[in-house]
Design a protein around this motif. Structure first.
Motif, PDB file in Angstrom:
ATOM      1  N   MET A   2      69.162   6.131  65.513  1.00 51.68           N
ATOM      2  CA  MET A   2      68.584   4.866  65.080  1.00 51.68           C
ATOM      3  C   MET A   2      69.362   4.320  63.878  1.00 51.68           C
ATOM      4  O   MET A   2      69.655   5.063  62.946  1.00 51.68           O
ATOM      5  CB  MET A   2      67.131   5.140  64.676  1.00 51.68           C
ATOM      6  N   PRO A   3      69.691   3.026  63.884  1.00 50.24           N
ATOM      7  CA  PRO A   3      70.393   2.469  62.724  1.00 50.24           C
ATOM      8  C   PRO A   3      69.503   2.469  61.478  1.00 50.24           C
ATOM      9  O   PRO A   3      68.269   2.419  61.560  1.00 50.24           O
ATOM     10  CB  PRO A   3      70.732   1.039  63.146  1.00 50.24           C
ATOM     11  N   GLN A   4      70.139   2.535  60.332  1.00 51.24           N
ATOM     12  CA  GLN A   4      69.424   2.616  59.065  1.00 51.24           C
ATOM     13  C   GLN A   4      68.482   1.420  58.868  1.00 51.24           C
ATOM     14  O   GLN A   4      67.382   1.581  58.339  1.00 51.24           O
ATOM     15  CB  GLN A   4      70.406   2.711  57.900  1.00 51.24           C
ATOM     16  N   ARG A   5      68.877   0.281  59.306  1.00 54.72           N
ATOM     17  CA  ARG A   5      68.040  -0.916  59.134  1.00 54.72           C
ATOM     18  C   ARG A   5      66.695  -0.755  59.842  1.00 54.72           C
ATOM     19  O   ARG A   5      65.648  -1.106  59.290  1.00 54.72           O
ATOM     20  CB  ARG A   5      68.800  -2.125  59.671  1.00 54.72           C
ATOM     21  N   ILE A   6      66.703  -0.211  61.048  1.00 52.31           N
ATOM     22  CA  ILE A   6      65.465   0.010  61.796  1.00 52.31           C
ATOM     23  C   ILE A   6      64.646   1.126  61.148  1.00 52.31           C
ATOM     24  O   ILE A   6      63.423   1.040  61.048  1.00 52.31           O
ATOM     25  CB  ILE A   6      65.778   0.351  63.277  1.00 52.31           C
ATOM     26  N   ARG A   7      65.340   2.193  60.680  1.00 52.63           N
ATOM     27  CA  ARG A   7      64.627   3.284  59.995  1.00 52.63           C
ATOM     28  C   ARG A   7      63.915   2.769  58.758  1.00 52.63           C
ATOM     29  O   ARG A   7      62.793   3.181  58.458  1.00 52.63           O
ATOM     30  CB  ARG A   7      65.608   4.394  59.605  1.00 52.63           C
ATOM     31  N   LYS A   8      64.558   1.863  58.023  1.00 50.18           N
ATOM     32  CA  LYS A   8      63.922   1.315  56.817  1.00 50.18           C
ATOM     33  C   LYS A   8      62.698   0.480  57.163  1.00 50.18           C
ATOM     34  O   LYS A   8      61.687   0.536  56.462  1.00 50.18           O
ATOM     35  CB  LYS A   8      64.926   0.482  56.015  1.00 50.18           C
ATOM     36  N   LEU A   9      62.768  -0.280  58.231  1.00 48.39           N
ATOM     37  CA  LEU A   9      61.612  -1.075  58.650  1.00 48.39           C
ATOM     38  C   LEU A   9      60.449  -0.167  59.047  1.00 48.39           C
ATOM     39  O   LEU A   9      59.320  -0.337  58.570  1.00 48.39           O
ATOM     40  CB  LEU A   9      61.992  -1.988  59.812  1.00 48.39           C
ATOM     41  N   ILE A  10      60.731   0.802  59.895  1.00 47.70           N
ATOM     42  CA  ILE A  10      59.691   1.734  60.332  1.00 47.70           C
ATOM     43  C   ILE A  10      59.159   2.533  59.144  1.00 47.70           C
ATOM     44  O   ILE A  10      57.953   2.723  58.991  1.00 47.70           O
ATOM     45  CB  ILE A  10      60.247   2.666  61.431  1.00 47.70           C
ATOM     46  N   MET A  64      64.617   7.557  55.681  1.00 43.81           N
ATOM     47  CA  MET A  64      64.992   6.145  55.713  1.00 43.81           C
ATOM     48  C   MET A  64      66.391   5.919  55.141  1.00 43.81           C
ATOM     49  O   MET A  64      67.136   5.065  55.627  1.00 43.81           O
ATOM     50  CB  MET A  64      64.001   5.316  54.890  1.00 43.81           C
ATOM     51  N   GLU A  65      66.745   6.634  54.115  1.00 42.81           N
ATOM     52  CA  GLU A  65      67.982   6.386  53.380  1.00 42.81           C
ATOM     53  C   GLU A  65      69.204   7.115  53.931  1.00 42.81           C
ATOM     54  O   GLU A  65      70.302   6.941  53.402  1.00 42.81           O
ATOM     55  CB  GLU A  65      67.797   6.756  51.909  1.00 42.81           C
ATOM     56  N   ARG A  66      69.021   7.931  54.951  1.00 47.20           N
ATOM     57  CA  ARG A  66      70.183   8.621  55.519  1.00 47.20           C
ATOM     58  C   ARG A  66      71.191   7.591  56.013  1.00 47.20           C
ATOM     59  O   ARG A  66      70.812   6.602  56.653  1.00 47.20           O
ATOM     60  CB  ARG A  66      69.783   9.504  56.696  1.00 47.20           C
ATOM     61  N   PRO A  67      72.461   7.820  55.753  1.00 45.23           N
ATOM     62  CA  PRO A  67      73.463   6.843  56.231  1.00 45.23           C
ATOM     63  C   PRO A  67      73.629   6.933  57.744  1.00 45.23           C
ATOM     64  O   PRO A  67      73.354   7.966  58.356  1.00 45.23           O
ATOM     65  CB  PRO A  67      74.741   7.267  55.505  1.00 45.23           C
ATOM     66  N   ASP A  68      74.064   5.848  58.310  1.00 39.14           N
ATOM     67  CA  ASP A  68      74.365   5.817  59.745  1.00 39.14           C
ATOM     68  C   ASP A  68      75.547   6.721  60.038  1.00 39.14           C
ATOM     69  O   ASP A  68      76.438   6.883  59.211  1.00 39.14           O
ATOM     70  CB  ASP A  68      74.678   4.393  60.206  1.00 39.14           C
TER      71      ASP A  68
END
Length: 72
Positions: A2-10, A64-68
């Motif tokens: 999952m891209p980081q942007r989606i992880r941050k939203l979730i 959430m903060e893990r890099p892609d």
């Protein structure tokens, strides 16, 4: 992955849910038997209830903060 942007939203939605559920659960516990305890035991309970939410929140923020992963 999952891209980081989606992880941050979730993760943001889950963090908000965690805070609300934890606060409500802590209020239920605090209004139960905790009020009948000695003042020192009450203090320990309140400190634990007020700080233990940091553990799941920290794990969620770490996720959430893990890099892609770099694209191959």
């Amino acid at each position: 992955m999952m891209p980081q942007r989606i992880r941050k939203l979730i993760g943001t939605v889950l963090l908000l849910a965690l805070v609300v559920v934890w606060a409500l659960g802590a209020m239920v516990i605090a209004q139960g038997r905790v009020t009948e305890l000695h003042w020192a035991a009450q203090t320990v309970c309140y400190v634990l209830l007020g700080t233990l939410w940091v553990i799941p929140a920290g794990a969620l923020i770490w996720w959430m903060e893990r890099p892609d992963r770099p694209k191959a």
